[in-house]
Design an enzyme around this catalytic site. Sequence first.
Site, mmCIF file in Angstrom:
data_model
loop_
_atom_site.group_PDB
_atom_site.id
_atom_site.type_symbol
_atom_site.label_atom_id
_atom_site.label_comp_id
_atom_site.label_asym_id
_atom_site.label_seq_id
_atom_site.Cartn_x
_atom_site.Cartn_y
_atom_site.Cartn_z
ATOM 1 N N SER A 109 -0.734 -1.544 -5.595
ATOM 2 C CA SER A 109 0.477 -1.585 -4.782
ATOM 3 C C SER A 109 1.458 -2.654 -5.296
ATOM 4 C CB SER A 109 0.071 -1.802 -3.325
ATOM 5 O OG SER A 109 1.108 -1.433 -2.468
ATOM 6 N N ASP A 226 -0.025 9.572 -0.099
ATOM 7 C CA ASP A 226 -0.081 8.111 -0.029
ATOM 8 C C ASP A 226 0.468 7.565 1.291
ATOM 9 O OD1 ASP A 226 -0.323 5.484 -1.765
ATOM 10 O OD2 ASP A 226 1.579 5.377 -0.697
ATOM 11 N N HIS A 281 -2.620 5.467 1.449
ATOM 12 C CA HIS A 281 -2.336 4.260 0.665
ATOM 13 C C HIS A 281 -3.469 3.225 0.660
ATOM 14 C CE1 HIS A 281 0.136 1.614 -1.654
ATOM 15 N NE2 HIS A 281 -0.009 0.642 -0.776
#
Length: 300
Positions: A109, A226, A281
């Site tokens: 990320s 995601d 995610h």
Amino acid sequence: MKIFSPLDVGFFLASLLYVIYFGSCYRLQATTQYRPVVIIHGVLDNAGTMNTLQTMIQKAHPGTNVTALNLYPDEKSLKPLWPQVKDFGDALIQIMKDAQDGINIICYSQGGVICRGVLSTIPDHNVNTFIALSSPLMGQFGDTNVFKFVPPEFRKEIYKFCYGSIGQDHLSVCQYWNDPQHQDLFIEKSVFLAVLNNQTTNVNSTEWKKNFIRIKNLVMISGPDDGVITPWQSSHFAFFDEDLNVVEMENQTVYKEDYFGLQTLHKRGALQKCIMSGVEHTHWHSNQTVFDNCIEPWLW
Ligand SMILES: *[C@@H]1O[C@H](CO)[C@@H](O)[C@H](O)[C@H]1NC(C)=O
Ligand SMILES: *[C@@H]1O[C@H](CO)[C@@H](O)[C@H](O)[C@H]1NC(C)=O
Ligand SMILES: *[C@@H]1O[C@H](CO)[C@@H](O)[C@H](O)[C@H]1NC(C)=O
Ligand SMILES: *[C@@H]1O[C@H](CO)[C@@H](O)[C@H](O)[C@H]1NC(C)=O
Ligand SMILES: *[C@@H]1O[C@H](CO)[C@@H](O)[C@H](O)[C@H]1NC(C)=O
């Protein structure tokens, strides 16, 4: 009694050499060390979250030295990115110093944009593979866990805050906030992503490009479910145009003009895309299927 001819002796010696040579190669291979792996966490997150990933690596490749850096944990991860790049970079320099054959990094990320900064600014780094795990490599324009209190239709207004001095000077997420409808302001104000992309005048751009393309592989892992990275294709350098259509990497100016080395890497065959559906995610670093298909093959 048959006497061995010189031919037989030659054949015997050749066979013996063959066995010794390949035997030793086999032994060498069996004891080959895996490159050390360093994991860099995401925003509002810390090294502890990476435990499952660490375990999966050590199970697949016993003996791998895996380090999850716990710098800027949790709310500290919201701090400005250049100091983070410096501190994560210093920690990586220490690890790389002891790794003659180089290291591999997995950057999750926000960690992925930090890693882009690190790889561009460390001149003699020996990172072999850079794995960007669902990372907003081209920026973010949508809901994030930082702005989750903001309804989606207000994302159009966030630029007012993010491209102001409070946002840019104090909040990491603003430094890679990429508003496709305010590109002039992005280029003018973004102290991080626009600079890293060489969309602004940067005296170091040639140097940074040279550093960045030292990597052997860039593995970009992402997927349509995601739910946080917006557009999710930012994870492989695609992004929205002004009308919010997603433009693929190959049609991005930064790619076409090779502003920071992306096209160079692509032409060298160094870019790998791994797209998986059904992964939210926060599950990328704990999903065994993702690990087996997209991560493990690159950890050599
Ligand atoms: C693993 O890497 C860390 C960071 O470079 C180092 O301090 C540690 O000694 C290494 N451990 C082993 C067992 O090599
Ligand atoms: C360029 O690199 C030098 C030396 O590393 C650094 O001091 C300077 O801040 C960099 N300039 C920019 C615009 O990043
Ligand atoms: C960065 O951008 C400037 C201005 O567009 C350009 O002159 C320069 O060549 C670029 N640097 C690299 C490494 O492509
Ligand atoms: C890039 O744009 C051209 C022209 O619009 C289009 O034909 C091509 O398919 C695009 N490439 C990608 C990878 O989307
Ligand atoms: C793990 O990944 C697979 C393959 O992409 C996906 O189908 C599955 O839903 C994922 N599971 C979780 C818990 O994320």
